[in-house]
Scaffold this motif. Sequence first.
Motif, PDB file in Angstrom:
ATOM      1  N   LYS A 190     -29.015 -32.178  65.107  1.00  0.00           N
ATOM      2  CA  LYS A 190     -30.007 -33.025  65.770  1.00  0.00           C
ATOM      3  C   LYS A 190     -29.599 -34.490  65.670  1.00  0.00           C
ATOM      4  O   LYS A 190     -30.041 -35.325  66.474  1.00  0.00           O
ATOM      5  CB  LYS A 190     -31.398 -32.813  65.167  1.00  0.00           C
ATOM      6  N   GLU A 191     -28.736 -34.828  64.722  1.00  0.00           N
ATOM      7  CA  GLU A 191     -28.260 -36.206  64.584  1.00  0.00           C
ATOM      8  C   GLU A 191     -26.737 -36.294  64.523  1.00  0.00           C
ATOM      9  O   GLU A 191     -26.151 -37.266  64.992  1.00  0.00           O
ATOM     10  CB  GLU A 191     -28.853 -36.837  63.318  1.00  0.00           C
ATOM     11  N   ALA A 192     -26.070 -35.289  63.943  1.00  0.00           N
ATOM     12  CA  ALA A 192     -24.617 -35.335  63.765  1.00  0.00           C
ATOM     13  C   ALA A 192     -23.902 -34.758  64.984  1.00  0.00           C
ATOM     14  O   ALA A 192     -24.518 -34.269  65.929  1.00  0.00           O
ATOM     15  CB  ALA A 192     -24.225 -34.579  62.505  1.00  0.00           C
ATOM     16  N   ASP A 193     -22.574 -34.798  64.949  1.00  0.00           N
ATOM     17  CA  ASP A 193     -21.747 -34.285  66.033  1.00  0.00           C
ATOM     18  C   ASP A 193     -20.992 -33.046  65.585  1.00  0.00           C
ATOM     19  O   ASP A 193     -20.825 -32.783  64.384  1.00  0.00           O
ATOM     20  CB  ASP A 193     -20.749 -35.345  66.504  1.00  0.00           C
ATOM     21  N   ALA A 194     -20.513 -32.295  66.568  1.00  0.00           N
ATOM     22  CA  ALA A 194     -19.653 -31.144  66.347  1.00  0.00           C
ATOM     23  C   ALA A 194     -18.327 -31.381  67.053  1.00  0.00           C
ATOM     24  O   ALA A 194     -18.192 -32.301  67.872  1.00  0.00           O
ATOM     25  CB  ALA A 194     -20.322 -29.869  66.858  1.00  0.00           C
ATOM     26  N   VAL A 195     -17.342 -30.536  66.748  1.00  0.00           N
ATOM     27  CA  VAL A 195     -16.030 -30.608  67.385  1.00  0.00           C
ATOM     28  C   VAL A 195     -15.785 -29.306  68.143  1.00  0.00           C
ATOM     29  O   VAL A 195     -15.959 -28.215  67.584  1.00  0.00           O
ATOM     30  CB  VAL A 195     -14.911 -30.832  66.346  1.00  0.00           C
ATOM     31  N   PHE A 196     -15.385 -29.438  69.394  1.00  0.00           N
ATOM     32  CA  PHE A 196     -15.011 -28.287  70.222  1.00  0.00           C
ATOM     33  C   PHE A 196     -13.494 -28.205  70.293  1.00  0.00           C
ATOM     34  O   PHE A 196     -12.821 -29.217  70.527  1.00  0.00           O
ATOM     35  CB  PHE A 196     -15.596 -28.439  71.624  1.00  0.00           C
ATOM     36  N   VAL A 197     -12.955 -27.015  70.070  1.00  0.00           N
ATOM     37  CA  VAL A 197     -11.511 -26.797  70.162  1.00  0.00           C
ATOM     38  C   VAL A 197     -11.214 -26.159  71.516  1.00  0.00           C
ATOM     39  O   VAL A 197     -11.533 -24.987  71.736  1.00  0.00           O
ATOM     40  CB  VAL A 197     -11.010 -25.893  69.019  1.00  0.00           C
TER      41      VAL A 197
END
Length: 282
Positions: A190-197
């Motif tokens: 809800k606040e942080a980011d994720a990484v897509f490979v």
Amino acid sequence: MTSLSPDLISVIVAVFNGIDTLQQCIDSIAQQTYANKELIIIDGGSKDGTVDVLESNRDKLGYWVSEPDSGIYNAWNKGLSQAKGEWICFLGADDFFWDAQVLERMASQLMTVPPDIRVAYGQIMLLNNNGENLYPIGEPWQGVKERFKQVMSIPHPGLMHRRSLFEQHGNFDESFRIGGDYELLLRELKEADAVFVPGLIMIGMRQGGLSSSPANSVESMWDVRRAQKMHGLRLPGFFWVMAMIRVYIRLILWNLIGERMTRKFIDFGRRVKGLPPYWTKT
């Protein structure tokens, strides 16, 4: 959770009466070219021969247990208590790694992920009950980031959770039957980011799980809404409302004209929108 082993990837599998698919799941993990991995399997007290499969694969398992549990999130939490990896992913017994290089390719990407990013994911390939490929799902994070606050817009099987995510946010909420993976990720994203490979299909995922029937789809959507309320999202957003409308239309049609005709009708609509058929293929 047990003490950390750097660079180790923990794979936690929940199973209950999974004799038809569990061996493929185990083999797909054992055959990974990435050596620094552990496989943890939590069985819910199966009576169909699943325990025999586990016994015959002892040499491939870092830990396993067979005992009654209260659902998939309870099983995954049991697995978390045994996990030693810096990165942890979760599968069901119907899932399997797409090829032998999946973890090696993902691990090379994880080495470059900044410490403040605690979620990394690729795509999953949807399969029908005959094992035929349907289409891959999973999009870059920046394209689905805002939508994620309303609906589950990233694939959870095979998604990599950094260990510190659980240390900060806790384990899966076992009061959920279907939406506990979304609620857990919402605590972080809800606040942080994720990484897509990009270009990496992680998992082959058979369709037909808890959330695939119309009634369960309704429950899944309300689980999503409950998770949002828990995290301060007081009002439903546009994407959630539209998704819920589609779910209820599908449920109504299912009851009025039957499952077979409903599947054909929905896939006709998908073709009109340029999407591949799904409902007549599963």
